[in-house]
Design a protein around this motif. Structure first.
Motif, PDB file in Angstrom:
ATOM      1  N   SER A  37       0.826  -1.210   0.000  1.00 28.68           N
ATOM      2  CA  SER A  37       0.000   0.000   0.000  1.00 28.68           C
ATOM      3  C   SER A  37       0.861   1.262   0.000  1.00 28.68           C
ATOM      4  O   SER A  37       0.524   2.248  -0.663  1.00 28.68           O
ATOM      5  N   TYR A  41       0.583   3.922  -3.125  1.00 30.00           N
ATOM      6  CA  TYR A  41       0.174   5.314  -2.955  1.00 30.00           C
ATOM      7  C   TYR A  41       1.320   6.308  -3.092  1.00 30.00           C
ATOM      8  O   TYR A  41       1.091   7.462  -3.469  1.00 30.00           O
ATOM      9  N   ASN A  67      -6.626   2.722   4.423  1.00 25.88           N
ATOM     10  CA  ASN A  67      -7.841   2.120   3.859  1.00 25.88           C
ATOM     11  C   ASN A  67      -7.508   0.947   2.951  1.00 25.88           C
ATOM     12  O   ASN A  67      -8.106  -0.125   3.065  1.00 25.88           O
ATOM     13  N   GLN A  68      -6.551   1.150   2.037  1.00 18.26           N
ATOM     14  CA  GLN A  68      -6.208   0.081   1.114  1.00 18.26           C
ATOM     15  C   GLN A  68      -5.601  -1.105   1.844  1.00 18.26           C
ATOM     16  O   GLN A  68      -5.976  -2.250   1.604  1.00 18.26           O
ATOM     17  N   PHE A  72      -7.283  -4.728   1.764  1.00 15.46           N
ATOM     18  CA  PHE A  72      -6.576  -5.861   1.161  1.00 15.46           C
ATOM     19  C   PHE A  72      -6.360  -6.972   2.175  1.00 15.46           C
ATOM     20  O   PHE A  72      -6.589  -8.151   1.871  1.00 15.46           O
ATOM     21  N   TYR A  82     -10.782  -3.358   8.268  1.00 19.61           N
ATOM     22  CA  TYR A  82     -11.454  -2.337   7.459  1.00 19.61           C
ATOM     23  C   TYR A  82     -12.913  -2.211   7.882  1.00 19.61           C
ATOM     24  O   TYR A  82     -13.401  -1.118   8.153  1.00 19.61           O
ATOM     25  N   TRP A 108      -4.584   3.276 -12.646  1.00 16.83           N
ATOM     26  CA  TRP A 108      -4.579   2.612 -11.341  1.00 16.83           C
ATOM     27  C   TRP A 108      -3.914   1.242 -11.464  1.00 16.83           C
ATOM     28  O   TRP A 108      -3.049   0.889 -10.656  1.00 16.83           O
TER      29      TRP A 108
END
Length: 152
Positions: A37, A41, A67-68, A72, A82, A108
């Motif tokens: 992550s 990002y 969040n990611q 995941f 999450y 993405w």
């Protein structure tokens, strides 16, 4: 929708869901998801394309990473961090506020592929399962969000 995703990506639902045949959270561990992550990002927030960076202008990099990472880990066999923090993932609804154009979806996936390649702790089998699932999901979101967006 699955047939359209397969047409666009060459990845069918069965291939994308190979992700569920292995508990990748147990295989890779939480630190690997954290590193993935961060890699992803850092690439997104430093993208040379301003239009793409602008998609994330209302998020901090720290919030996006958390969040990611938690999503995941939860989706790939780990604890429900999450959902405990944010509720049901409801992916399409949570992504309605983002530009989910085909061009953005492709960008993405490009950054995710590069992030996966950069995290050497991810073995080839896990990487293959992950990129197939992430790509399928990205196009699922593209189609789901754009079908719900108001037309000009």
């Amino acid at each position: 929708m699955d047939s359209e995703i397969e047409r666009l990506t060459g990845i069918g639902r069965d291939r994308a869901l190979r992700i569920d045949a292995v508990n990748l959270y147990e295989r890779l561990g939480p630190e690997t998801f954290k590193k993935l992550s961060h890699e992803f990002y850092n690439r997104v927030f430093n993208d040379t394309e301003q239009w793409f960076r602008n998609i994330f202008k209302n998020s901090t990099i720290e919030e996006a990473i958390q969040n990611q990472m938690e999503f995941f880990m939860q989706r790939l066999g780990g604890p429900p961090l999450y959902s405990e923090r944010k509720g049901h993932p409801a992916l399409i609804m949570r992504h309605l506020k983002f530009n989910m154009s085909l061009k953005a979806t492709e960008r993405w996936v490009y950054h995710m592929q590069n992030a996966l390649d950069a995290v050497t702790e991810i073995d080839a089998d896990s990487k293959s399962r992950m990129i197939d699932f992430f790509t399928h999901t990205a196009y699922f979101l593209h189609l789901g969000v754009t079908s719900r967006s108001p037309r000009p």
